[in-house]
Enzyme design. Structure first.
Site, PDB file in Angstrom:
ATOM      1  N   ARG A 189       0.801  -1.223   0.000  1.00  0.00           N
ATOM      2  CA  ARG A 189       0.000   0.000   0.000  1.00  0.00           C
ATOM      3  C   ARG A 189       0.839   1.280   0.000  1.00  0.00           C
ATOM      4  NH1 ARG A 189      -3.519  -2.249   4.954  1.00  0.00           N
ATOM      5  NH2 ARG A 189      -1.672  -3.566   5.089  1.00  0.00           N
ATOM      6  N   TYR A 242      39.868  24.517  -9.710  1.00  0.00           N
ATOM      7  CA  TYR A 242      39.867  23.208 -10.359  1.00  0.00           C
ATOM      8  C   TYR A 242      40.417  23.355 -11.769  1.00  0.00           C
ATOM      9  CZ  TYR A 242      37.910  18.682 -11.840  1.00  0.00           C
ATOM     10  OH  TYR A 242      37.745  17.409 -12.299  1.00  0.00           O
TER      11      TYR A 242
HETATM   12  C1  UD1 Z   1      -1.702  -6.346  11.466  1.00  0.00           C
HETATM   13  C2  UD1 Z   1      -2.636  -7.274  12.259  1.00  0.00           C
HETATM   14  C3  UD1 Z   1      -3.876  -6.471  12.662  1.00  0.00           C
HETATM   15  C4  UD1 Z   1      -3.464  -5.238  13.467  1.00  0.00           C
HETATM   16  C5  UD1 Z   1      -2.433  -4.406  12.720  1.00  0.00           C
HETATM   17  C6  UD1 Z   1      -1.866  -3.368  13.631  1.00  0.00           C
HETATM   18  C7  UD1 Z   1      -2.357  -9.504  11.339  1.00  0.00           C
HETATM   19  C8  UD1 Z   1      -2.914 -10.563  10.471  1.00  0.00           C
HETATM   20  N1  UD1 Z   1      -3.041  -8.378  11.430  1.00  0.00           N
HETATM   21  O1  UD1 Z   1      -2.406  -5.967  10.287  1.00  0.00           O
HETATM   22  O2  UD1 Z   1      -4.721  -7.278  13.451  1.00  0.00           O
HETATM   23  O3  UD1 Z   1      -4.617  -4.475  13.759  1.00  0.00           O
HETATM   24  O4  UD1 Z   1      -1.338  -5.223  12.262  1.00  0.00           O
HETATM   25  O5  UD1 Z   1      -0.956  -2.541  12.986  1.00  0.00           O
HETATM   26  O6  UD1 Z   1      -1.341  -9.727  11.973  1.00  0.00           O
HETATM   27  N2  UD1 Z   1       4.835  -9.103   8.024  1.00  0.00           N
HETATM   28  C9  UD1 Z   1       5.799 -10.073   7.836  1.00  0.00           C
HETATM   29  N3  UD1 Z   1       5.509 -11.137   7.039  1.00  0.00           N
HETATM   30  C10 UD1 Z   1       4.296 -11.324   6.451  1.00  0.00           C
HETATM   31  C11 UD1 Z   1       3.314 -10.314   6.662  1.00  0.00           C
HETATM   32  C12 UD1 Z   1       3.615  -9.231   7.452  1.00  0.00           C
HETATM   33  O7  UD1 Z   1       6.902  -9.971   8.352  1.00  0.00           O
HETATM   34  O8  UD1 Z   1       4.123 -12.324   5.770  1.00  0.00           O
HETATM   35  C13 UD1 Z   1       5.156  -7.935   8.879  1.00  0.00           C
HETATM   36  C14 UD1 Z   1       5.120  -6.619   8.128  1.00  0.00           C
HETATM   37  O9  UD1 Z   1       6.397  -6.259   7.657  1.00  0.00           O
HETATM   38  C15 UD1 Z   1       4.611  -5.642   9.173  1.00  0.00           C
HETATM   39  C16 UD1 Z   1       3.821  -6.500  10.148  1.00  0.00           C
HETATM   40  O10 UD1 Z   1       4.191  -7.835   9.901  1.00  0.00           O
HETATM   41  O11 UD1 Z   1       5.674  -5.026   9.881  1.00  0.00           O
HETATM   42  C17 UD1 Z   1       2.325  -6.342   9.974  1.00  0.00           C
HETATM   43  O12 UD1 Z   1       1.951  -6.662   8.650  1.00  0.00           O
HETATM   44  P1  UD1 Z   1       0.831  -5.869   7.878  1.00  0.00           P
HETATM   45  O13 UD1 Z   1       0.596  -6.532   6.591  1.00  0.00           O
HETATM   46  O14 UD1 Z   1       1.130  -4.430   7.894  1.00  0.00           O
HETATM   47  O15 UD1 Z   1      -0.419  -6.147   8.833  1.00  0.00           O
HETATM   48  P2  UD1 Z   1      -1.722  -5.263   9.014  1.00  0.00           P
HETATM   49  O16 UD1 Z   1      -2.624  -5.484   7.865  1.00  0.00           O
HETATM   50  O17 UD1 Z   1      -1.364  -3.888   9.341  1.00  0.00           O
HETATM   51 CA    CA Z   2       0.518  -2.751   9.311  1.00  0.00          CA
END
Ligand code: UD1
Ligand code: CA
Length: 455
Positions: A14, A383
């Site tokens: 995003r 220079y």
């Molecule tokens: C996540 C939570 C959501 C919470 C929100 C808070 C989950 C499924 N959802 O959603 O409940 O309200 O954070 O900010 O956990 N990441 C990995 N590997 C992956 C996917 C993600 O390392 O396969 C890491 C990302 O780099 C990031 C974090 O996990 O730092 C969260 O991932 P993101 O996709 O942003 O989750 P949200 O949709 O924000």
């Molecule tokens: Ca997030």
């Protein structure tokens, strides 16, 4: 004793950027380092960062920090990401703290509260906050004090979407963690392994799951550019308030940008639009004019930088001033009472006490003696196409307008250089050097010419 895992492998679709999300800068520092510093503040026994998307660059940004790196090769969700830390943490009894690399405003105090709940006997503790607009976050299901589960936005029916208590993405777990993680399934809208599914799994194991209520601001997660800007705004607001509390005057503070590495003294005045970066240090009573940009620049007490000046790696001693529209490049040293005016560029040059260069000049690789005057349009030609050479200008020398000093060259103390000269040889102390075509006046020539044209 606890271990901490930071999840930072996600792509950050995003953000619409080539840069991995967790490397986007906030006040000049990658977002991920905020999470790392917060984690380190609690002195974890082990600190693991899970990297994946853009992992090489992310690992590089972590160099020099006391962290271990685990790889998540395919981004299958937050639970899957956490599971990749198992190898490194095998045998560690817990408790574990887990946070996300995209949630930079969390405070150590809040994380400590999560850990505390697990130390007191809960199996899992998670941070929740209430948001006026919960869009994008996981919604918390509860029955009174008890947390029953978390539903991701994508999976939530309208009545669940209406819930405003959300999962902030910060958790503490007991020693069951890695076993429980293996029970997470990906039967959901995103086909991902959701970390918050651990709420239900822990409960199924008869463990207590508790929520710690936090303040909304701390939970701000960065998924979009707009959220990045909002978080940066919060960080800036805190920094400005801190410095104003210590005696700095800011005119229209919301227009002023400064980084956490900048140091300010009491009675500094910052005019609107000032940008202060890196290791900039500004002493007591200094003034920074509108739209000035200072990076790694030192202003000793009472120095002034006027509007639209850009300085990088410069050092201004007490009473020195630069601008408006001056350009100070690395190694520009302005001693006491030096003045560098509009459209003057100074690079790697030492300007001794009281030197004046008021307008339109370039001083590069030069040393200018005390009290010397540099006229408008003076250029040090430093220079030769291959190498840089030095120009030395003696005390109280006067360099006439539009002169070129072809380096290496020396102009002696109190010497004069006539306007428009091209100086290629040293000028002795006290001498006058004139190096330009002599003026010739042809009497009546212009009138005769005019007569011919008019016929
Ligand atoms: C996540 C939570 C959501 C919470 C929100 C808070 C989950 C499924 N959802 O959603 O409940 O309200 O954070 O900010 O956990 N990441 C990995 N590997 C992956 C996917 C993600 O390392 O396969 C890491 C990302 O780099 C990031 C974090 O996990 O730092 C969260 O991932 P993101 O996709 O942003 O989750 P949200 O949709 O924000
Ligand atoms: Ca997030």
């Amino acid at each position: 004793m606890h271990a901490h895992v930071i999840l930072a492998a996600g792509q950050g679709t995003r953000m619409r950027s080539r840069l991995p999300k967790v490397l986007h800068p906030l006040l000049g520092k990658p977002m991920l380092l905020y999470a790392v510093e917060t984690a380190l503040a609690l002195k974890p026994e082990r600190l693991v960062v899970v990297v994946g998307h853009g992992g090489e660059a992310v690992a590089e940004a972590l160099k020099g920090h006391p962290v271990e790196v685990a790889w998540q090769k395919e981004q299958l969700g937050t639970a899957h990401a956490l599971l990749q830390a198992e190898g490194l943490l095998r045998g560690f009894p817990g408790p574990f703290l887990v946070t996300q690399g995209d949630t930079p405003l969390l405070s150590p105090k809040t994380l400590e509260a999560l850990l505390q709940r697990v130390r007191e006997g809960a199996g899992m503790a998670l941070l929740t906050v209430e948001l006026p607009d919960p869009t994008g976050y996981g919604r918390i299901l509860r029955e009174g004090e008890e947390v029953l589960g978390n539903v991701e936005e994508k999976d939530a029916p309208p009545e669940v979407r209406a819930i405003r208590e959300v999962n902030a993405g910060a958790y503490a777990f007991d020693g069951l963690l890695f076993q429980a993680l293996k029970e997470v399934r990906n039967e959901n809208a995103a086909r991902e392994y959701y970390l918050p599914d651990l709420v239900a799994i822990y409960r199924a194991h008869g463990k207590k799951v508790v929520a710690v209520r936090g303040v909304a601001e701390e939970a701000l997660g960065v998924n979009t550019r707009e959220e990045l800007a909002r978080v940066e705004g919060v960080l800036l607001g805190r920094l400005r308030a801190e410095w104003m509390g210590k005696g700095v005057r800011m005119v229209l503070p919301e227009t002023i940008y400064l980084e956490p590495s900048v140091e300010l003294a009491p009675d500094v005045t910052l005019w609107p639009g000032a940008v202060l970066k890196g290791r900039t240090r500004i002493g007591e009573g200094c003034e920074v004019g509108p739209y000035a940009v200072l990076e790694d620049t030192v202003l000793e007490p009472g120095a002034r930088v006027l509007a639209h000046t850009v300085a990088q790696g410069a050092h201004l001693h007490p009473g020195a001033s630069a601008g408006p529209f001056a350009r100070l490049r690395p190694g520009a040293v302005l001693m006491e009472e030096v003045h560098v005016g509009n459209f003057v560029e100074v690079k790697n040059s030492l300007l001794h006490k009281g030197v004046k260069a008021g307008h339109l000049a370039y001083l590069g690789d030069a040393e200018v003696g005390e009290g010397a005057n540099i006229g408008a349009g003076v250029i040090t030609a430093n220079y030769d196409g291959k190498r840089k050479h030095k120009t030395e200008i003696g005390k109280r020398a006067f360099i006439g307008s539009n002169s070129v000093l072809v380096a290496p060259v020396r102009v002696g103390e109190r010497a004069l250089v006539g306007a428009g000269s091209v100086i290629t040889q040293d000028v002795p102390e006290g001498a006058l050097a004139v190096a330009r075509g002599r003026q010739k006046n042809l009497e009546g020539y212009a009138l005769r010419k005019l007569g011919e044209e008019e016929g």
